[in-house]
Scaffold this motif. Structure first.
Motif, PDB file in Angstrom:
ATOM      1  N   ASP A   1       0.831  -1.207   0.000  1.00  0.00           N
ATOM      2  CA  ASP A   1       0.000   0.000   0.000  1.00  0.00           C
ATOM      3  C   ASP A   1       0.867   1.260   0.000  1.00  0.00           C
ATOM      4  O   ASP A   1       0.530   2.262  -0.647  1.00  0.00           O
TER       5      ASP A   1
ATOM      6  N   TYR B   1       2.429   1.757  -3.454  1.00  0.00           N
ATOM      7  CA  TYR B   1       1.416   2.144  -4.436  1.00  0.00           C
ATOM      8  C   TYR B   1       1.183   3.654  -4.449  1.00  0.00           C
ATOM      9  O   TYR B   1       0.753   4.214  -5.467  1.00  0.00           O
ATOM     10  N   THR B   2       1.458   4.319  -3.312  1.00  0.00           N
ATOM     11  CA  THR B   2       1.265   5.771  -3.244  1.00  0.00           C
ATOM     12  C   THR B   2       2.428   6.545  -3.857  1.00  0.00           C
ATOM     13  O   THR B   2       2.329   7.762  -4.021  1.00  0.00           O
TER      14      THR B   2
ATOM     15  N   SER C   1      -4.651  -5.337  -1.909  1.00  0.00           N
ATOM     16  CA  SER C   1      -3.191  -5.206  -1.983  1.00  0.00           C
ATOM     17  C   SER C   1      -2.627  -5.996  -3.160  1.00  0.00           C
ATOM     18  O   SER C   1      -1.692  -5.552  -3.826  1.00  0.00           O
TER      19      SER C   1
ATOM     20  N   CYS D   1      -0.985  -4.094 -10.551  1.00  0.00           N
ATOM     21  CA  CYS D   1      -1.030  -2.856 -11.341  1.00  0.00           C
ATOM     22  C   CYS D   1       0.352  -2.215 -11.425  1.00  0.00           C
ATOM     23  O   CYS D   1       0.746  -1.717 -12.486  1.00  0.00           O
ATOM     24  N   MET D   2       1.089  -2.224 -10.320  1.00  0.00           N
ATOM     25  CA  MET D   2       2.438  -1.651 -10.334  1.00  0.00           C
ATOM     26  C   MET D   2       3.354  -2.434 -11.260  1.00  0.00           C
ATOM     27  O   MET D   2       4.158  -1.855 -12.009  1.00  0.00           O
TER      28      MET D   2
ATOM     29  N   LYS E   1      -3.184  -4.007  -6.300  1.00  0.00           N
ATOM     30  CA  LYS E   1      -2.251  -2.886  -6.370  1.00  0.00           C
ATOM     31  C   LYS E   1      -0.876  -3.342  -6.835  1.00  0.00           C
ATOM     32  O   LYS E   1      -0.227  -2.682  -7.657  1.00  0.00           O
TER      33      LYS E   1
END
Length: 455
Positions: free
Chosen positions: A163, A166-167, A194, A200-201, A197
């Motif tokens: 998390d 991801y930011t 999670s 996606c990364m 995420k």
């Protein structure tokens, strides 16, 4: 303790405590760590205090100011216990070898709980702290916690790390590090949010991945060898999350990587046709300049899955872009008994139209023949004559529904004509180039002879 002003006179403990907290920004680094440790213990027992937020804010501000300074000189508090700086037990030289100057605080803050680390990262991002260093700290935190953590603690740490990453800006995290986290995640039941995420990364950096990264074993209970569904999700994230950053160069890199991956999974006898086709058509046609690698992968798949029906084989071949097959691949396809007869005809018709366009100098002409499903329409266009300029590779009506062996023998006789015509085209192009060059640079004798030729 009821130590109000009326009881204690000038020695008001409450006022002194408030004043001390207001001067939090002037505390030494070890004192801040000790305070943070006590706040963490209070949070674990359910006691909330505004000191925690102030302490975290002060630590982030200190890191922003002294990111390039060594804190060893200020570590003198005996009360810091496990939160003391590593320079108490290591020499200055070993500290420099273990951490860079910007990472000196990693070990001190790695003992924090996942919840406090989450708050710390949010505070760092809001204050525009170096995101590359934040990502390194999160990866360091994950590795340091895994030595003694239980399965539930590992899961919680991983979710906080994912998390937090991801930011951050995607360019601050290496693709290799993300795949390293993925390998660990596969053995833990982390939350779906999670996991999405993380995928996606990874998907947004597919152009930096390698074939070894993608060869991930399939989940327990499945028959096929590699996790094809996961790679398809990576591709979906790459196309959706990439947005304006999807340059032609990045698309070609991913297409080359997928060609290697498809060739690797094609021999899997348990790979379903729907999954194989999904891999082949996942990227747009414009991502590839040549489809030879995909053709060879399809060839292997048809060989391993010899039990496919004719209709299923046609579905596979419909995914091929015959216009982007090389001459050698088209010739090979026309001789390939594993492919449907329609595909063999389509490959040679494609070559015929290419040669026709070369001879006519109409390179911009692109026939509508994306798949063998449009064979009849393409053959009709190919038969429309334009005088003596048309090259006829075959005459008569080809009965595709007839005997396949007779049709294939007829097509094999056409392939050599295709090769010879290609050689002829190249020779004619070279002669035309020389002729045009001589016309643009006429000699004096040629200029004098022009009137006599005209007369």
């Amino acid at each position: 303790m009821e130590m109000s002003k009326s009881v204690s006179g000038n020695c008001n403990l409450l006022e002194k405590t408030k004043k001390c907290i207001e001067e939090l920004g002037y505390w030494t680094w070890p004192d801040l760590l000790v305070a943070l440790k006590h706040c963490q213990e209070m949070q674990q027992v359910g006691t909330s205090s505004g000191i925690l937020e102030k302490c975290l804010d002060s630590i982030v501000g200190r890191l922003a100011i002294t990111s390039e300074a060594s804190p060893c000189a200020s570590t003198s508090s005996p009360d810091s216990s496990g939160l003391r700086l590593s320079c108490d037990t290591r020499s200055t030289e070993s500290l420099k070898n273990s951490f860079s100057r910007a990472n000196w605080w990693f070990e001190d803050l790695s003992v924090l709980s996942p919840n406090l680390v989450e708050m710390l990262v949010k505070s760092m991002v809001s204050r525009k702290y170096n995101q590359v260093i934040i990502s390194r700290f999160l990866l360091y935190y994950q590795k340091s916690k895994f030595f003694t953590a239980s399965s539930d603690e590992k899961r919680q740490v991983l979710e906080i790390v994912i998390d937090g990453l991801y930011t951050l800006d995607p360019s601050c995290i290496s693709c290799k590090s993300l795949f390293g986290i993925l390998r660990v995640v596969m053995n833990l039941n982390i939350s779906k949010s999670s996991r999405n995420k993380l995928e996606c990364m990874i998907g947004s950096q597919m152009d930096q991945a390698t074939l070894d990264n993608l060869l991930i074993p399939s989940p327990y209970g499945t028959s096929y060898l590699y996790d094809v569904n996961l790679v398809l999700r990576f591709l979906k994230a790459f196309l959706c999350e990439g947005g304006w950053r999807l340059s032609p160069t990045r698309m070609r890199k991913v297409a080359s990587l997928m060609d290697l991956y498809i060739a690797e999974v094609a021999p899997d006898p348990f790979l379903r046709l729907s999954k194989f086709l999904a891999l082949v058509v996942a990227l747009p046609d414009s991502a590839r300049d040549c489809w030879d690698e995909l053709y060879h992968a399809i060839d292997v798949y048809l060989e391993v899955h010899a039990g496919l029906s004719e209709e299923e084989k046609v579905k596979v071949c419909c995914a091929l872009n015959y216009e982007k097959l090389s001459s050698d691949a088209c010739v090979h396809l026309s001789q390939n008994a594993k492919f449907p007869s329609k595909s063999s005809v389509q490959a040679l018709v494609s070559q015929q139209l290419k040669l026709k366009n070369l001879l006519q100098g109409t390179k911009n002409s692109k026939p509508d023949m994306d798949s063998p499903c449009k064979l009849n329409e393409t053959r009709g266009k190919a038969k429309k004559g334009e005088g003596s300029e048309q090259i006829v590779l075959y005459s008569g009506r080809l009965d595709i529904s007839g005997d396949n062996e007779n049709l294939r023998a007829h097509l094999q006789g056409m392939q050599w004509r295709v090769i010879e015509l290609e050689k002829l085209c190249k020779k004619m192009q070279a002669q035309m180039a020389k002729l045009m060059k001589s016309k643009t640079q006429p000699t004096h004798s040629t200029a004098r002879s022009l009137p006599r030729l005209c007369s």
